[in-house]
Design a protein around this motif. Structure first.
Motif, PDB file in Angstrom:
ATOM      1  N   SER A  59       0.825  -1.208   0.000  1.00  0.00           N
ATOM      2  CA  SER A  59       0.000   0.000   0.000  1.00  0.00           C
ATOM      3  C   SER A  59       0.862   1.261   0.000  1.00  0.00           C
ATOM      4  O   SER A  59       0.541   2.242  -0.674  1.00  0.00           O
ATOM      5  CB  SER A  59      -0.957   0.003   1.185  1.00  0.00           C
ATOM      6  N   SER A  60       1.971   1.246   0.731  1.00  0.00           N
ATOM      7  CA  SER A  60       2.840   2.427   0.727  1.00  0.00           C
ATOM      8  C   SER A  60       3.490   2.624  -0.644  1.00  0.00           C
ATOM      9  O   SER A  60       3.633   3.761  -1.109  1.00  0.00           O
ATOM     10  CB  SER A  60       3.905   2.325   1.826  1.00  0.00           C
ATOM     11  N   LEU A  61       3.863   1.529  -1.307  1.00  0.00           N
ATOM     12  CA  LEU A  61       4.418   1.647  -2.656  1.00  0.00           C
ATOM     13  C   LEU A  61       3.381   2.201  -3.624  1.00  0.00           C
ATOM     14  O   LEU A  61       3.711   3.024  -4.493  1.00  0.00           O
ATOM     15  CB  LEU A  61       4.938   0.299  -3.150  1.00  0.00           C
ATOM     16  N   LEU A  62       2.132   1.765  -3.485  1.00  0.00           N
ATOM     17  CA  LEU A  62       1.077   2.296  -4.340  1.00  0.00           C
ATOM     18  C   LEU A  62       0.862   3.784  -4.090  1.00  0.00           C
ATOM     19  O   LEU A  62       0.662   4.559  -5.033  1.00  0.00           O
ATOM     20  CB  LEU A  62      -0.225   1.526  -4.127  1.00  0.00           C
ATOM     21  N   LEU A  63       0.888   4.176  -2.818  1.00  0.00           N
ATOM     22  CA  LEU A  63       0.720   5.596  -2.505  1.00  0.00           C
ATOM     23  C   LEU A  63       1.869   6.434  -3.059  1.00  0.00           C
ATOM     24  O   LEU A  63       1.645   7.501  -3.647  1.00  0.00           O
ATOM     25  CB  LEU A  63       0.606   5.791  -0.995  1.00  0.00           C
ATOM     26  N   VAL A  64       3.081   5.955  -2.890  1.00  0.00           N
ATOM     27  CA  VAL A  64       4.244   6.681  -3.412  1.00  0.00           C
ATOM     28  C   VAL A  64       4.174   6.742  -4.934  1.00  0.00           C
ATOM     29  O   VAL A  64       4.415   7.783  -5.543  1.00  0.00           O
ATOM     30  CB  VAL A  64       5.560   6.025  -2.936  1.00  0.00           C
ATOM     31  N   PHE A  65       3.810   5.634  -5.542  1.00  0.00           N
ATOM     32  CA  PHE A  65       3.710   5.570  -7.000  1.00  0.00           C
ATOM     33  C   PHE A  65       2.657   6.543  -7.514  1.00  0.00           C
ATOM     34  O   PHE A  65       2.897   7.281  -8.471  1.00  0.00           O
ATOM     35  CB  PHE A  65       3.387   4.134  -7.427  1.00  0.00           C
ATOM     36  N   SER A  66       1.493   6.585  -6.862  1.00  0.00           N
ATOM     37  CA  SER A  66       0.443   7.504  -7.305  1.00  0.00           C
ATOM     38  C   SER A  66       0.856   8.952  -7.060  1.00  0.00           C
ATOM     39  O   SER A  66       0.545   9.829  -7.872  1.00  0.00           O
ATOM     40  CB  SER A  66      -0.881   7.191  -6.617  1.00  0.00           C
ATOM     41  N   PHE A  67       1.551   9.216  -5.964  1.00  0.00           N
ATOM     42  CA  PHE A  67       2.031  10.577  -5.703  1.00  0.00           C
ATOM     43  C   PHE A  67       3.016  11.017  -6.772  1.00  0.00           C
ATOM     44  O   PHE A  67       2.933  12.133  -7.303  1.00  0.00           O
ATOM     45  CB  PHE A  67       2.677  10.664  -4.318  1.00  0.00           C
ATOM     46  N   VAL A  68       3.942  10.143  -7.103  1.00  0.00           N
ATOM     47  CA  VAL A  68       4.953  10.475  -8.123  1.00  0.00           C
ATOM     48  C   VAL A  68       4.275  10.704  -9.469  1.00  0.00           C
ATOM     49  O   VAL A  68       4.635  11.634 -10.200  1.00  0.00           O
ATOM     50  CB  VAL A  68       6.023   9.364  -8.211  1.00  0.00           C
ATOM     51  N   LEU A  69       3.276   9.894  -9.808  1.00  0.00           N
ATOM     52  CA  LEU A  69       2.603  10.059 -11.092  1.00  0.00           C
ATOM     53  C   LEU A  69       1.816  11.366 -11.157  1.00  0.00           C
ATOM     54  O   LEU A  69       1.723  11.984 -12.220  1.00  0.00           O
ATOM     55  CB  LEU A  69       1.677   8.878 -11.362  1.00  0.00           C
ATOM     56  N   THR A  70       1.232  11.780 -10.032  1.00  0.00           N
ATOM     57  CA  THR A  70       0.448  13.018 -10.064  1.00  0.00           C
ATOM     58  C   THR A  70       1.332  14.255 -10.043  1.00  0.00           C
ATOM     59  O   THR A  70       0.982  15.275 -10.623  1.00  0.00           O
ATOM     60  CB  THR A  70      -0.531  13.074  -8.878  1.00  0.00           C
ATOM     61  N   ARG A  71       2.458  14.201  -9.382  1.00  0.00           N
ATOM     62  CA  ARG A  71       3.313  15.387  -9.241  1.00  0.00           C
ATOM     63  C   ARG A  71       4.354  15.524 -10.340  1.00  0.00           C
ATOM     64  O   ARG A  71       4.730  16.628 -10.698  1.00  0.00           O
ATOM     65  CB  ARG A  71       4.035  15.358  -7.883  1.00  0.00           C
ATOM     66  N   PHE A  72       4.833  14.413 -10.828  1.00  0.00           N
ATOM     67  CA  PHE A  72       5.941  14.459 -11.780  1.00  0.00           C
ATOM     68  C   PHE A  72       5.575  13.752 -13.079  1.00  0.00           C
ATOM     69  O   PHE A  72       6.222  12.799 -13.492  1.00  0.00           O
ATOM     70  CB  PHE A  72       7.192  13.809 -11.186  1.00  0.00           C
ATOM     71  N   SER A  73       4.526  14.189 -13.734  1.00  0.00           N
ATOM     72  CA  SER A  73       4.074  13.562 -14.977  1.00  0.00           C
ATOM     73  C   SER A  73       5.028  13.913 -16.112  1.00  0.00           C
ATOM     74  O   SER A  73       5.499  15.042 -16.225  1.00  0.00           O
ATOM     75  CB  SER A  73       2.664  14.026 -15.306  1.00  0.00           C
ATOM     76  N   LEU A  74       5.287  12.936 -16.968  1.00  0.00           N
ATOM     77  CA  LEU A  74       6.177  13.164 -18.104  1.00  0.00           C
ATOM     78  C   LEU A  74       5.412  13.608 -19.344  1.00  0.00           C
ATOM     79  O   LEU A  74       6.005  13.869 -20.382  1.00  0.00           O
ATOM     80  CB  LEU A  74       6.958  11.886 -18.419  1.00  0.00           C
TER      81      LEU A  74
END
Length: 130
Positions: A59-74
């Motif tokens: 769950s923490s990996l999913l949260l980090v992954f979703s945070f990274v995708l929302t903040r640092f989109s390519l």
């Protein structure tokens, strides 16, 4: 045929009467229970395939992954230019958009669920063989 059955029946009755009844020993029940008692069924302890720590990590990996995708989109998407709103009837003019982050999270969640189901199936088959 019936006469043979009658003879067989008469012969069986004579044999049983000659043999007589035998009585079990006085402590027969206690002896039987003493033999059965050591053969208790082993209890199976429930052990989850993914522990609490594992679920916390996932769950923490999913949260980090979703945070990274929302903040640092390519700026690119695996799904391309798919518009899910085109699946709805245009009569009601319903439009909505699903963020790419939620799509990614849903796909990864589906992958984890499929892996979990496969592992549970293997564990269940293994426990049936034992």
């Amino acid at each position: 045929m019936e006469e043979e059955n009658k003879q067989l029946d008469q012969f069986t009755k004579e044999i049983i009467q000659e043999a007589g009844l035998t009585n079990p020993s006085v402590d027969f029940l206690a002896n039987v229970m003493a033999e059965i008692a050591p053969e208790k069924a082993s209890e199976k302890v429930y052990k989850p395939l993914i522990s609490k720590v594992g679920w916390m990590l996932i769950s923490s990996l999913l949260l980090v992954f979703s945070f990274v995708l929302t903040r640092f989109s390519l700026g690119f998407s695996i799904l391309g230019d798919w518009d899910l709103s085109s699946l709805f009837v245009k009569k009601y003019d319903i439009t909505f958009s699903i963020p790419d982050t939620y799509v990614y999270c849903s796909v990864f969640l589906l992958i984890f669920v499929i892996i979990q189901i496969k592992m549970i199936g293997k564990q269940f088959d293994k426990s049936l063989r034992e």
